[in-house]
Structure formats: structure tokens, C-alpha cells
Write an enzyme that holds these catalytic residues in place. Structure first.
Site, PDB file in Angstrom:
ATOM      1  N   ASP A  13      21.152 -34.703  60.296  1.00  0.00           N
ATOM      2  CA  ASP A  13      21.215 -35.923  59.483  1.00  0.00           C
ATOM      3  C   ASP A  13      20.783 -35.697  58.044  1.00  0.00           C
ATOM      4  O   ASP A  13      20.185 -36.576  57.413  1.00  0.00           O
ATOM      5  CB  ASP A  13      20.369 -37.040  60.138  1.00  0.00           C
ATOM      6  N   LYS A  16      25.341 -34.020  55.771  1.00  0.00           N
ATOM      7  CA  LYS A  16      26.440 -33.041  55.816  1.00  0.00           C
ATOM      8  C   LYS A  16      27.792 -33.727  55.611  1.00  0.00           C
ATOM      9  O   LYS A  16      28.680 -33.190  54.953  1.00  0.00           O
ATOM     10  CB  LYS A  16      26.431 -32.298  57.164  1.00  0.00           C
ATOM     11  N   GLY A  40      26.790 -37.442  64.066  1.00  0.00           N
ATOM     12  CA  GLY A  40      27.149 -38.697  63.399  1.00  0.00           C
ATOM     13  C   GLY A  40      27.122 -38.412  61.912  1.00  0.00           C
ATOM     14  O   GLY A  40      26.050 -38.232  61.348  1.00  0.00           O
ATOM     15  N   HIS A  41      28.284 -38.290  61.295  1.00  0.00           N
ATOM     16  CA  HIS A  41      28.370 -37.937  59.880  1.00  0.00           C
ATOM     17  C   HIS A  41      28.886 -39.141  59.092  1.00  0.00           C
ATOM     18  O   HIS A  41      29.989 -39.616  59.344  1.00  0.00           O
ATOM     19  CB  HIS A  41      29.294 -36.724  59.686  1.00  0.00           C
ATOM     20  N   GLN A 224      24.831 -30.940  63.618  1.00  0.00           N
ATOM     21  CA  GLN A 224      23.428 -30.623  63.918  1.00  0.00           C
ATOM     22  C   GLN A 224      22.858 -29.739  62.793  1.00  0.00           C
ATOM     23  O   GLN A 224      23.266 -29.901  61.662  1.00  0.00           O
ATOM     24  CB  GLN A 224      23.273 -29.967  65.300  1.00  0.00           C
TER      25      GLN A 224
HETATM   26  P1  GDP Z   1      24.774 -35.938  58.635  1.00  0.00           P
HETATM   27  O1  GDP Z   1      24.676 -36.055  60.117  1.00  0.00           O
HETATM   28  O2  GDP Z   1      24.111 -34.703  58.118  1.00  0.00           O
HETATM   29  O3  GDP Z   1      26.185 -36.071  58.124  1.00  0.00           O
HETATM   30  O4  GDP Z   1      23.946 -37.168  58.042  1.00  0.00           O
HETATM   31  P2  GDP Z   1      23.999 -38.704  58.558  1.00  0.00           P
HETATM   32  O5  GDP Z   1      25.254 -39.321  58.077  1.00  0.00           O
HETATM   33  O6  GDP Z   1      23.687 -38.792  60.004  1.00  0.00           O
HETATM   34  O7  GDP Z   1      22.715 -39.286  57.822  1.00  0.00           O
HETATM   35  C1  GDP Z   1      22.598 -39.279  56.446  1.00  0.00           C
HETATM   36  C2  GDP Z   1      22.436 -40.746  55.975  1.00  0.00           C
HETATM   37  O8  GDP Z   1      22.009 -40.746  54.633  1.00  0.00           O
HETATM   38  C3  GDP Z   1      23.720 -41.537  55.988  1.00  0.00           C
HETATM   39  O9  GDP Z   1      23.420 -42.883  56.236  1.00  0.00           O
HETATM   40  C4  GDP Z   1      24.268 -41.360  54.582  1.00  0.00           C
HETATM   41  O10 GDP Z   1      25.097 -42.431  54.155  1.00  0.00           O
HETATM   42  C5  GDP Z   1      22.994 -41.345  53.789  1.00  0.00           C
HETATM   43  N1  GDP Z   1      22.999 -40.509  52.587  1.00  0.00           N
HETATM   44  C6  GDP Z   1      23.601 -39.305  52.366  1.00  0.00           C
HETATM   45  N2  GDP Z   1      23.263 -38.819  51.147  1.00  0.00           N
HETATM   46  C7  GDP Z   1      22.411 -39.722  50.606  1.00  0.00           C
HETATM   47  C8  GDP Z   1      21.682 -39.772  49.368  1.00  0.00           C
HETATM   48  O11 GDP Z   1      21.736 -38.867  48.533  1.00  0.00           O
HETATM   49  N3  GDP Z   1      20.882 -40.874  49.179  1.00  0.00           N
HETATM   50  C9  GDP Z   1      20.776 -41.896  50.090  1.00  0.00           C
HETATM   51  N4  GDP Z   1      19.970 -42.918  49.842  1.00  0.00           N
HETATM   52  N5  GDP Z   1      21.449 -41.861  51.250  1.00  0.00           N
HETATM   53  C10 GDP Z   1      22.252 -40.796  51.506  1.00  0.00           C
HETATM   54  P1  IMO Z   2      24.248 -34.532  63.101  1.00  0.00           P
HETATM   55  O1  IMO Z   2      25.464 -33.631  63.085  1.00  0.00           O
HETATM   56  C1  IMO Z   2      20.227 -35.184  64.618  1.00  0.00           C
HETATM   57  C2  IMO Z   2      19.414 -33.770  68.694  1.00  0.00           C
HETATM   58  C3  IMO Z   2      19.103 -34.811  69.741  1.00  0.00           C
HETATM   59  C4  IMO Z   2      18.157 -34.040  70.625  1.00  0.00           C
HETATM   60  C5  IMO Z   2      18.759 -32.628  70.599  1.00  0.00           C
HETATM   61  C6  IMO Z   2      19.647 -32.321  71.799  1.00  0.00           C
HETATM   62  O2  IMO Z   2      24.546 -35.961  62.869  1.00  0.00           O
HETATM   63  O3  IMO Z   2      23.197 -33.974  62.196  1.00  0.00           O
HETATM   64  P2  IMO Z   2      22.107 -33.052  72.467  1.00  0.00           P
HETATM   65  O4  IMO Z   2      22.693 -34.390  72.760  1.00  0.00           O
HETATM   66  O5  IMO Z   2      22.786 -32.328  71.350  1.00  0.00           O
HETATM   67  O6  IMO Z   2      21.979 -32.196  73.701  1.00  0.00           O
HETATM   68  O7  IMO Z   2      20.592 -33.347  71.995  1.00  0.00           O
HETATM   69  O8  IMO Z   2      19.526 -32.551  69.415  1.00  0.00           O
HETATM   70  N1  IMO Z   2      20.682 -33.978  67.965  1.00  0.00           N
HETATM   71  C7  IMO Z   2      20.770 -34.411  66.697  1.00  0.00           C
HETATM   72  N2  IMO Z   2      19.800 -34.827  65.848  1.00  0.00           N
HETATM   73  N3  IMO Z   2      21.504 -35.127  64.201  1.00  0.00           N
HETATM   74  C8  IMO Z   2      22.482 -34.672  65.034  1.00  0.00           C
HETATM   75  O9  IMO Z   2      23.734 -34.448  64.632  1.00  0.00           O
HETATM   76  C9  IMO Z   2      22.128 -34.343  66.362  1.00  0.00           C
HETATM   77  N4  IMO Z   2      22.829 -33.907  67.443  1.00  0.00           N
HETATM   78  C10 IMO Z   2      21.933 -33.662  68.400  1.00  0.00           C
HETATM   79  O10 IMO Z   2      18.484 -35.951  69.158  1.00  0.00           O
HETATM   80  O11 IMO Z   2      16.891 -33.973  70.039  1.00  0.00           O
HETATM   81 MG    MG Z   3      24.012 -37.437  61.571  1.00  0.00          MG
END
Ligand code: GDP
Ligand code: IMO
Ligand code: MG
Length: 425
Positions: A13, A16, A40-41, A224
Site C-alpha cells: 500500500d 504502487k 488493491g491498487h 504487495q
Molecule cells: P498500492 O497497493 O501500493 O497501489 O497502494 P494503495 O492504493 O493500496 O494505497 C495507497 C493509498 O494512498 C491510495 O488510497 C492512494 O489513492 C493514496 N495515495 C497514493 N499516493 C498518494 C500521495 O502521494 N498522497 C496521498 N495523500 N495519497 C496518496
Molecule cells: P498491495 O498490492 C498490504 C498482507 C495481508 C497479510 C499477508 C498475507 O495492495 O500492496 P495474503 O492474503 O496475501 O496471504 O496475506 O499479506 N497483504 C497485503 N498488505 N497490501 C497488499 O497488497 C497486501 N496483500 C497481502 O494483509 O498480512
Molecule cells: Mg494496496
């Protein structure tokens, strides 16, 4: 060098999806190489939020061919729902390709994921319960079903019969659960899902190498992160694939000499979902502030993320493990209101200072972070478009991080929106 890898440097998170979307402007192909719908991207375009689980984050651009590589585990029902969600928002998904070698997530994988977590009780990992671990376990045990099996109904039914029999006996005898109906699974996968999945299935390795030969630019989008890597992460509190850059090669079929840049995504603080060690974790008011300002709730599961300070010891390890060439520092704006900001620069282990992640994990559970404290900028970064406009305190924080990581920070995120990112020369 035409191939770039995007990899998370923390526990996921980091942003990416957003960075992939940004880089996709100069790419032709975006590939997911591991994980499944545990990811979840998020991409925010003109206020509209897209939360992608399986479809590569380049899909929003019509010039991109999105590819789901062989290293991904695919739940075809979830994939079709995601395609429908994107289509309903006017996104063309017709170019999507899915590797025939990718493994399938089947209904018993979800059941076993759920049951294993229940069985572990207070020792549970906190998985996303999407069947990811059990599907990769079957792949390694050589009893898994692959996407290409959908193309041969006779083989699919035969393989499914054998594996479902074994899973049902585990579900019944170990977990006291009702058996799953093999015919129901086969009918759903073959009759309902395959007709829509079939046109997407292809030779992704062949396609990627032809693209390389044609001089096309490819982006490999990690899911991840480094410290959730099955081999290099905080085992057993990890996922069951290899998000690290090495996994980008096996999970796509592109060899290491075709990789150019490796961009590590680092959030300006850290979050973790689920259990496991976390040296710089914070609680109380500061934790609440980071969670609320950063909207730190799981994109798909809605779980509250655990927040903490930036950890340069981990970041340096991520630089090594992934041969990172650049850092994209995200969510710097979330720190806007703080009067002081910390970076962990070393760990104290029983009175001994170390700047390396200890190889014995029991130590990582007990390290005491040694912090450097920085003055906060206490102003709004969200409208900044040029690196020169950043306040001096933010510049100081970024250059110290560059020094600690020994590689440049090339992008700084100042908000969730697609345009809210500052590029450095
Ligand atoms: P990922 O799994 O690495 O793609 O990240 P996620 O989408 O799960 O979580 C990142 C969260 O931060 C999302 O809600 C994005 O919309 C938000 N986000 C990404 N870059 C920024 C930033 O530079 N500032 C803020 N405030 N939010 C951001
Ligand atoms: P993105 O791509 C954050 C974590 C789960 C758990 C561990 C194992 O959005 O960054 P799993 O279901 O993969 O066997 O769970 O990995 N986990 C993540 N944490 N972002 C993710 O994906 C994750 N995908 C798995 O919370 O601790
Ligand atoms: Mg994510």
C-alpha cells in the site's frame, strides 16, 4: 533499457498503483507478475477512484496493453467482475491478456485460507482470505490448475476431480466443514466463466518478448512488497509469492538483462495490514492522525492499517534486495501538519547499534529504533507541482532519505490525484 519494475519497499500500500499509472504514459505494456486479488491498487483520476485488484494499473490508458503474467494467481470470477466494473466506467479492457500458465484460485482455496486462519487462532497471519496462499501451495505441490486448463474441459474436470477429493477430505476431517460439489465448481468455471475468459488467454511470454524485440517499453507492476516477500519478508507474516524484483523475472518470463530501472515505492511513513513485526510502529494520537490523514484503511478489505515512522534500515535492505535504481516517495502530504518527523536510521539490539536488518527474526521483534528527528514543514504540499516549490524542511527530509538509501528520490507524491506528484530531475 526498455523494462522498468515497480516494487513496494515496505509492507504494501505504498502507492504502487498511482506510480504505475504515472509511468504508464511512457510505456506500451504493463504487466502484473505475482500476487492476486489480495492486492488493491488505487488510482484517482479527476476525483474518480479506481481500485484495481488483478487488472494492471496501466489499463486506464488506451495505448497500454495490460498483461496478467504467469506468476499471478487468478480468480476468474473476480477478474470478470473487475472487467465489468472498468467497462461500466467507460474503460476499454479488450486489450487485456492473461497468461495460460497463471494458476487458478478455486473455491476450496478460499475455504482453506479461512479455515487455516481460524485454526491458527491468535497466531493467525491476518491474510486477505482470498485463497492466495493455498493456491500458491498447490502450484508448488504440482496439483494446481492453470488458466490454460480452462481451454480443455475434459482435462479440467479430471484434474478438478482429483484435487477436490483431496481438499474435501481435509475440509471435512480437519476442519469439520461440508464438502464442495465438484460438478458445481466445474460447471461454473467452464460454462459461466470460460466463455468470457477464453479470448483473453494467450502466450504472454511470447508477446512480451516480441514487444521487446519491437523496442516497446514494458512496466512490471509489483503487488504487495519487499517485506511481504515469501523469501525475504518477515516470514511467516508474508504473502505466498515473490514481490521482490527477482520475482518480476520469473513472474513475467522476462530475463534480468532486459530490466533497466527498478523503482522502489516508499511511503513517507509505513503501514502494515495484518500481523507481524514492525519496529517503527506508533500508537495513540499520532497513529490516529496518520490513519485519518492518509485514509489508511485496506482498499479491498477495509481493515485499518497499522502506521509507523519511515524506516531507513528497511529501505536500505529493499535497495539491495531489489537493486533499486530510484525511489518514488509517496504521501509526503500526509505529514503536512506534524511539527516533527522521524526517520529510523539504525536499530539498537541489546545495546548494540546496527544499520542492517537482523537476519535472525526474533531480534527484529525486539529491536529499538534509533531515530533522527526533522523539523516539520507545517504547510500544505498538495498543490505543489514543481520540486523547487517544496519547503526547505521537506527538501531536507528528502535529501537525508536519499543519503540513507544511497539512491535518488525521483518522484514525490503530494496527494492521491493522478497529477499530485512532483518529478525530480
Ligand atoms: P498500492 O497497493 O501500493 O497501489 O497502494 P494503495 O492504493 O493500496 O494505497 C495507497 C493509498 O494512498 C491510495 O488510497 C492512494 O489513492 C493514496 N495515495 C497514493 N499516493 C498518494 C500521495 O502521494 N498522497 C496521498 N495523500 N495519497 C496518496
Ligand atoms: P498491495 O498490492 C498490504 C498482507 C495481508 C497479510 C499477508 C498475507 O495492495 O500492496 P495474503 O492474503 O496475501 O496471504 O496475506 O499479506 N497483504 C497485503 N498488505 N497490501 C497488499 O497488497 C497486501 N496483500 C497481502 O494483509 O498480512
Ligand atoms: Mg494496496
Amino acid at each position: 533499457m526498455p523494462t522498468t519494475v515497480v516494487v513496494g519497499t515496505q509492507w504494501g500500500d505504498e502507492g504502487k498503483g498511482k506510480v504505475t499509472d504515472l509511468l504508464a504514459r511512457q510505456m506500451d505494456v504493463v504487466v502484473r507478475y505475482q500476487g492476486g486479488h489480495n492486492a488493491g491498487h488505487t488510482i484517482v483520476v479527476e476525483g474518480e477512484s479506481f481500485a484495481l485488484q488483478l487488472v494492471p494499473s496501466g489499463v486506464l490508458y488506451p495505448h497500454i496493453t495490460p498483461v496478467i503474467g504467469n506468476g499471478v494467481v487468478v480468480d476468474p470470477g473476480v477478474l470478470l467482475d473487475e472487467i465489468d466494473m472498468l467497462s461500466a466506467k467507460g474503460i476499454d479492457t479488450s486489450r487485456l491478456m492473461v497468461s495460460g500458465n497463471a494458476h487458478l484460485i478455486l473455491p476450496f482455496h478460499l475455504e482453506i485460507d479461512r479455515m487455516t486462519e481460524r485454526f491458527l487462532g491468535k497466531n493467525r497471519l491476518g491474510t486477505t482470505k482470498r485463497g492466495i496462499g493455498p493456491a500458491y501451495a498447490d502450484k508448488a505441490s504440482r496439483v494446481g490448475l492453470r488458466v490454460q486448463d480452462l481451454l480443455d474441459p475434459k482435462i479440467f474436470r479430471a484434474k478438478l476431480e482429483v484435487i477436490t477429493k483431496e481438499k474435501n477430505s481435509v475440509l471435512a476431517k480437519v476442519y469439520n466443514q461440508l464438502p464442495l460439489d465438484v460438478n458445481e465448481i466445474a460447471d461454473r468455471y467452464l460454462d459461466e466463466l470460460t466463455p468470457r475468459i477464453e479470448p483473453l488467454i494467450g502466450d504472454t511470454v511470447g508477446f512480451l518478448h516480441d514487444s521487446l524485440d519491437e523496442g516497446k517499453n514494458i512496466l512490471l507492476e509489483g503487488a504487495q512488497a519487499t517485506f511481504l516477500d515469501l523469501d525475504h519478508g518477515t516470514y511467516p507474516y508474508v504473502t505466498s509469492s515473490n514481490p521482490c524484483a527477482g520475482g518480476a523475472c520469473t513472474g513475467s518470463g522476462i530475463g534480468p538483462r532486459d530490466i533497466g530501472k527498478v523503482i522502489g515505492i516508499a511511503k513517507a511513513y509505513i503501514t502494515r495490514v495484518g500481523a507481524g513485526p514492525f519496529p517503527t510502529e506508533v500508537d495513540g494520537e499520532l497513529a490516529e492522525l496518520l490513519i485519518e490523514r492518509g485514509h489508511e484503511y485496506g482498499t479491498n478489505t477495509g481493515r485499518k492499517r497499522r502506521p509507523g515512522w519511515m524506516d531507513a534500515v528497511m529501505l536500505r535492505h529493499a535497495v539491495r534486495l531489489n537493486s533499486l535504481s530510484h525511489i518514488a516517495l509517496t504521501k509526503l502530504d500526509v505529514l503536512d501538519t506534524l511539527d516533527t518527523i522521524k526517520i529510523c536510521v539504525a536499530y539498537d539490539i541489546d545495546g548494540v547499534r546496527t544499520e542492517k536488518v537482523p537476519y535472525h527474526q526474533s531480534e527484529l521483534h525486539h529491536v529499538v529504533p534509533i531515530y533522527e528527528v526533522f523539523e516539520g514543514w507545517q504547510c500544505d504540499l498538495t498543490k505543489i507541482t514543481d520540486a523547487k516549490e517544496l519547503p526547505s524542511q521537506a527538501k531536507k527530509y528528502i535529501s537525508r532519505l536519499e543519503e540513507l538509501a544511497a539512491i535518488p528520490v525521483s518522484y514525490v507524491g503530494v496527494g492521491p490525484g493522478r497529477e499530485q506528484i512532483v518529478e525530480f530531475d
